[in-house]
Design a protein around this motif. Structure first.
Motif, PDB file in Angstrom:
ATOM      1  N   LEU A   1       7.370  -1.313  -9.676  1.00 12.43           N
ATOM      2  CA  LEU A   1       6.039  -0.942 -10.154  1.00 12.43           C
ATOM      3  C   LEU A   1       5.096  -0.601  -9.012  1.00 12.43           C
ATOM      4  CD1 LEU A   1       5.658  -3.722 -12.868  1.00 12.43           C
ATOM      5  CD2 LEU A   1       6.186  -1.318 -13.236  1.00 12.43           C
ATOM      6  N   ARG A   2       5.625  -0.456  -7.840  1.00 12.48           N
ATOM      7  CA  ARG A   2       4.744  -0.201  -6.707  1.00 12.48           C
ATOM      8  C   ARG A   2       4.058   1.149  -6.839  1.00 12.48           C
ATOM      9  NH1 ARG A   2       6.863  -3.338  -1.451  1.00 12.48           N
ATOM     10  NH2 ARG A   2       8.053  -4.953  -2.516  1.00 12.48           N
ATOM     11  N   ILE A   3       2.875   1.222  -6.287  1.00  9.80           N
ATOM     12  CA  ILE A   3       2.071   2.439  -6.424  1.00  9.80           C
ATOM     13  C   ILE A   3       2.516   3.506  -5.423  1.00  9.80           C
ATOM     14  CG2 ILE A   3      -0.274   3.363  -6.264  1.00  9.80           C
ATOM     15  CD1 ILE A   3      -1.242   0.582  -7.187  1.00  9.80           C
ATOM     16  N   GLY A   4       2.888   3.068  -4.257  1.00  9.97           N
ATOM     17  CA  GLY A   4       3.409   4.011  -3.277  1.00  9.97           C
ATOM     18  C   GLY A   4       2.325   4.757  -2.512  1.00  9.97           C
ATOM     19  N   SER A   5       2.539   6.050  -2.320  1.00 17.76           N
ATOM     20  CA  SER A   5       1.638   6.832  -1.461  1.00 17.76           C
ATOM     21  C   SER A   5       0.233   6.969  -2.036  1.00 17.76           C
ATOM     22  CB  SER A   5       2.227   8.226  -1.235  1.00 17.76           C
ATOM     23  OG  SER A   5       2.397   8.883  -2.480  1.00 17.76           O
ATOM     24  N   ALA A   6       0.103   6.775  -3.336  1.00 16.88           N
ATOM     25  CA  ALA A   6      -1.218   6.891  -3.954  1.00 16.88           C
ATOM     26  C   ALA A   6      -2.044   5.615  -3.820  1.00 16.88           C
ATOM     27  CB  ALA A   6      -1.071   7.254  -5.429  1.00 16.88           C
ATOM     28  N   PHE A   7      -1.469   4.611  -3.157  1.00 16.26           N
ATOM     29  CA  PHE A   7      -2.140   3.314  -3.141  1.00 16.26           C
ATOM     30  C   PHE A   7      -3.552   3.375  -2.557  1.00 16.26           C
ATOM     31  CE2 PHE A   7      -3.368  -0.616  -1.011  1.00 16.26           C
ATOM     32  CZ  PHE A   7      -3.321  -1.506  -2.066  1.00 16.26           C
ATOM     33  N   ASP A   8      -3.704   4.084  -1.442  1.00 15.74           N
ATOM     34  CA  ASP A   8      -5.023   4.119  -0.791  1.00 15.74           C
ATOM     35  C   ASP A   8      -6.102   4.683  -1.712  1.00 15.74           C
ATOM     36  OD1 ASP A   8      -3.962   3.009   1.435  1.00 15.74           O
ATOM     37  OD2 ASP A   8      -3.820   4.877   2.588  1.00 15.74           O
ATOM     38  N   SER A   9      -5.775   5.761  -2.406  1.00 18.10           N
ATOM     39  CA  SER A   9      -6.775   6.362  -3.296  1.00 18.10           C
ATOM     40  C   SER A   9      -7.034   5.470  -4.514  1.00 18.10           C
ATOM     41  CB  SER A   9      -6.333   7.755  -3.747  1.00 18.10           C
ATOM     42  OG  SER A   9      -5.077   7.693  -4.379  1.00 18.10           O
ATOM     43  N   VAL A  10      -5.979   4.830  -5.002  1.00 14.63           N
ATOM     44  CA  VAL A  10      -6.158   3.913  -6.139  1.00 14.63           C
ATOM     45  C   VAL A  10      -7.031   2.727  -5.719  1.00 14.63           C
ATOM     46  CG1 VAL A  10      -4.975   2.312  -7.693  1.00 14.63           C
ATOM     47  CG2 VAL A  10      -4.021   4.586  -7.288  1.00 14.63           C
TER      48      VAL A  10
ATOM     49  N   THR B   1     -12.524  -9.664  -8.353  1.00 18.57           N
ATOM     50  CA  THR B   1     -13.858 -10.034  -7.887  1.00 18.57           C
ATOM     51  C   THR B   1     -13.990  -9.861  -6.372  1.00 18.57           C
ATOM     52  OG1 THR B   1     -14.044 -11.618  -9.701  1.00 18.57           O
ATOM     53  CG2 THR B   1     -15.570 -11.875  -7.858  1.00 18.57           C
ATOM     54  N   ARG B   2     -12.905 -10.175  -5.676  1.00 21.01           N
ATOM     55  CA  ARG B   2     -12.934 -10.080  -4.205  1.00 21.01           C
ATOM     56  C   ARG B   2     -12.443  -8.726  -3.689  1.00 21.01           C
ATOM     57  NH1 ARG B   2     -10.185 -15.944  -2.694  1.00 21.01           N
ATOM     58  NH2 ARG B   2     -11.712 -17.268  -3.764  1.00 21.01           N
ATOM     59  N   LEU B   3     -12.064  -7.867  -4.589  1.00 20.55           N
ATOM     60  CA  LEU B   3     -11.452  -6.598  -4.196  1.00 20.55           C
ATOM     61  C   LEU B   3     -12.302  -5.781  -3.211  1.00 20.55           C
ATOM     62  CD1 LEU B   3      -8.913  -4.932  -4.671  1.00 20.55           C
ATOM     63  CD2 LEU B   3     -10.092  -3.794  -6.559  1.00 20.55           C
ATOM     64  N   PRO B   4     -13.623  -5.717  -3.375  1.00 21.99           N
ATOM     65  CA  PRO B   4     -14.421  -4.925  -2.427  1.00 21.99           C
ATOM     66  C   PRO B   4     -14.279  -5.386  -0.986  1.00 21.99           C
ATOM     67  CG  PRO B   4     -15.696  -5.395  -4.390  1.00 21.99           C
ATOM     68  CD  PRO B   4     -14.451  -6.209  -4.496  1.00 21.99           C
ATOM     69  N   CYS B   5     -13.825  -6.626  -0.794  1.00 21.15           N
ATOM     70  CA  CYS B   5     -13.702  -7.145   0.568  1.00 21.15           C
ATOM     71  C   CYS B   5     -12.317  -6.891   1.169  1.00 21.15           C
ATOM     72  CB  CYS B   5     -13.979  -8.649   0.587  1.00 21.15           C
ATOM     73  SG  CYS B   5     -15.581  -9.108  -0.083  1.00 21.15           S
ATOM     74  N   PHE B   6     -11.388  -6.401   0.371  1.00 23.40           N
ATOM     75  CA  PHE B   6     -10.025  -6.239   0.867  1.00 23.40           C
ATOM     76  C   PHE B   6      -9.862  -4.926   1.638  1.00 23.40           C
ATOM     77  CE2 PHE B   6      -5.820  -4.325   0.385  1.00 23.40           C
ATOM     78  CZ  PHE B   6      -5.040  -5.307   0.986  1.00 23.40           C
ATOM     79  N   ALA B   7      -9.043  -4.991   2.686  1.00 20.42           N
ATOM     80  CA  ALA B   7      -8.686  -3.784   3.432  1.00 20.42           C
ATOM     81  C   ALA B   7      -7.225  -3.902   3.849  1.00 20.42           C
ATOM     82  CB  ALA B   7      -9.583  -3.623   4.657  1.00 20.42           C
ATOM     83  N   GLY B   8      -6.457  -2.850   3.620  1.00 17.87           N
ATOM     84  CA  GLY B   8      -5.062  -2.877   4.018  1.00 17.87           C
ATOM     85  C   GLY B   8      -4.202  -2.009   3.127  1.00 17.87           C
ATOM     86  N   ASP B   9      -2.914  -1.960   3.448  1.00 20.29           N
ATOM     87  CA  ASP B   9      -1.996  -1.133   2.668  1.00 20.29           C
ATOM     88  C   ASP B   9      -1.431  -1.924   1.493  1.00 20.29           C
ATOM     89  OD1 ASP B   9      -0.249  -2.891   3.810  1.00 20.29           O
ATOM     90  OD2 ASP B   9       0.717  -1.431   5.130  1.00 20.29           O
ATOM     91  N   GLU B  10      -0.454  -1.308   0.821  1.00 15.99           N
ATOM     92  CA  GLU B  10       0.041  -1.934  -0.407  1.00 15.99           C
ATOM     93  C   GLU B  10       0.806  -3.224  -0.127  1.00 15.99           C
ATOM     94  OE1 GLU B  10       2.401   0.609  -2.845  1.00 15.99           O
ATOM     95  OE2 GLU B  10       2.154  -0.683  -4.585  1.00 15.99           O
ATOM     96  N   ASP B  11       1.540  -3.263   0.974  1.00 16.34           N
ATOM     97  CA  ASP B  11       2.250  -4.494   1.307  1.00 16.34           C
ATOM     98  C   ASP B  11       1.269  -5.615   1.619  1.00 16.34           C
ATOM     99  OD1 ASP B  11       4.785  -3.504   0.934  1.00 16.34           O
ATOM    100  OD2 ASP B  11       4.955  -2.745   2.991  1.00 16.34           O
ATOM    101  N   ARG B  12       0.212  -5.239   2.313  1.00 14.84           N
ATOM    102  CA  ARG B  12      -0.811  -6.226   2.634  1.00 14.84           C
ATOM    103  C   ARG B  12      -1.510  -6.708   1.353  1.00 14.84           C
ATOM    104  NH1 ARG B  12      -1.078  -9.681   6.570  1.00 14.84           N
ATOM    105  NH2 ARG B  12      -3.098 -10.670   6.525  1.00 14.84           N
ATOM    106  N   PHE B  13      -1.714  -5.761   0.467  1.00 11.57           N
ATOM    107  CA  PHE B  13      -2.342  -6.115  -0.810  1.00 11.57           C
ATOM    108  C   PHE B  13      -1.457  -7.080  -1.594  1.00 11.57           C
ATOM    109  CE2 PHE B  13      -3.082  -5.148  -5.369  1.00 11.57           C
ATOM    110  CZ  PHE B  13      -4.406  -5.564  -5.456  1.00 11.57           C
TER     111      PHE B  13
END
Lengths: 186, 258
Positions: A9-18, A66-78
């Motif tokens: 179910l991974r988002i892949g290359s579209a992860f950053d835009s999502v 709720t904390r999503l605005p504070c997150f930064a990183g790629d899909e693995d990090r997410f």
């Protein structure tokens, strides 16, 4: 069975835009992030024997969103970040249950256990999981269900990679022995 | 993390489980637990379906919060403001009833005679039905005559009702006294509050009705600025008397002169 079978179910290359859309408040993007990880989180939580896996999974994602605005990183990090939140919630559940029941190891409540019986094989999986120590169970679920690397699990549980690898090895040895004993007894 | 370093792939690739079909079956069953979409809670559904701003933001207060804010605001009012607000609401209600001609006959006459005299509002009167002589004194103990007597400055002969005379002043006095003792306001504000409540109809049973228009329109001004208009619009000298009481009890302001 593929490497990440049965479902990727991974988002892949579209992860950053999502992620950017989700952080901007787009409902569809938040839903996409949720759908990419919710089944795995629910499976991980369930493998830890919490009383209400669906409810705890929802709590985890409420925190995530709720904390999503504070997150930064790629899909693995997410992925690692979400499971860190889930791991802490599970530990909180264990502690509160230990205070209430003085249990040394987590175990499914009757209602959740009954629900698991509705599916073939679930009872057996739960029964075998109960033979593991909490640490072994934790590492196994994070590796198999959450699909995290040794390094990610080590960071998440706060142990050296070698210790995590040792826990995994002992967990597999215990499982192998338990399953073998069951096969002999039957 | 590289794609080859995920948990399930590692364990399969390094041969830890491939040699045991039962163990592989077990781990596959465990992994299948992570394939079912869980049931969402209501809170999560709200967060996911909301197409608006980020859940971090809290844009418009929901209705229940606005109610709580209103209650908190009312609770934060000083005693004088609460009493004045209550008196204004009661006065407005009685005036409305008078306009609708649904008050008892005597009260209807009292309301009509005062409101018609001091305001452009035309309230129906019924003097003939209750035997009143509009050219002379009131000959029935209608509530309009009961109020300001014992506080002083009013003609007790107008009341003609000892019971009312005993009760009304005590209530009005209690109102004024309560405000005068309230330490929520200081100095000039305290004096103005005492003056305003003394000139209001607080504790005056039916006088509240007779001076409705004046009370409901001048009280807010009385609390924030000059309260002169109510002194002249009310019957008798209740306004002046109330001012005196305010001066006497507050001792910290100059309410009448503002």
């Amino acid at each position: 069975m593929g490497k990440r079978a049965p479902i990727d179910l991974r988002i892949g290359s579209a992860f950053d835009s999502v992620l950017a859309a989700a952080q901007a408040g787009a409902g569809w993007a938040r839903t996409r992030l949720y759908e990419s990880l919710a089944p795995a989180v629910a499976g991980y939580v369930r493998a830890q024997g919490v009383s209400d896996p669906a409810d705890l999974t929802s709590d985890v994602f409420v925190t995530v969103l709720t904390r999503l605005p504070c997150f930064a990183g790629d899909e693995d990090r997410f992925r690692s970040w979400v499971f860190t939140i889930a791991y802490r919630r599970v530990v909180d559940e264990w502690r509160s249950r230990a205070r209430r029941l003085d249990m040394t190891a987590p175990r499914m409540e009757p209602a959740a256990e009954h629900h698991a019986l509705a599916r073939i094989g679930d009872e057996w999986v739960a029964e075998v999981l109960d033979t593991l120590t909490p640490d072994q169970r934790q590492v196994l679920a994070l590796r198999v269900v959450a699909d995290l690397s040794l390094e990610q699990v080590a960071e998440l549980v706060g142990k050296p990679v070698g210790a995590v690898k040792s826990l995994q090895h002992r967990a597999l040895a215990t499982l192998r022995r338990t399953i073998s004993d069951q096969a002999v007894s039957r | 993390m590289t794609p080859s370093s995920d948990g399930w792939g590692d364990m399969r690739d390094d041969g830890q489980i491939l040699d045991d079909p039962l163990l592989t079956d077990f781990l596959s069953g465990l992994r299948a637990w992570g394939t079912e979409p869980p049931v969402r809670s209501a809170a999560l559904t709200t967060l996911l379906d909301d197409a608006g701003p980020s859940p971090h933001l809290d844009p418009v207060p929901p209705p229940i919060r606005r109610k709580q804010m209103l209650v908190a605001k009312l609770a934060g009012l000083g005693l004088a403001a609460k009493v004045a607000l209550g008196a204004g609401v009661a006065a407005a209600a009685v005036t409305t009833a008078g306009v609708a001609n649904v008050l008892p006959d005597q009260a209807q006459h009292g309301v009509a005679s005062i409101v018609n005299a001091v305001s452009p509002i035309d309230i129906p009167d019924i003097p003939s039905q209750i035997g009143l002589d509009l050219d002379g004194e009131v000959d029935v103990p209608i509530p309009t005559t009961t109020l300001p007597g014992a506080i002083g400055g009013i003609d007790d002969d107008l009341t003609g009702d000892d019971t009312a005379e005993d009760e009304a002043p005590a209530n009005h006095g209690a109102c004024v006294s309560a405000v005068a003792r309230d330490r929520g306001l200081q100095g000039r504000e305290h004096g103005q509050a005492v003056s305003a409540i003394a000139q209001s109809d607080c504790g005056k049973e039916d006088e509240t009705a007779t001076s409705t228009t004046t009370t409901s329109t001048t009280l807010p001004e009385g609390l924030s600025a000059e309260s002169g208009p109510s002194q002249n619009s009310g019957p008798g000298n209740s306004g002046n008397h109330g001012q005196g009481a305010g001066n006497g009890n507050s001792g910290s302001g100059n309410p009448g002169k503002g």
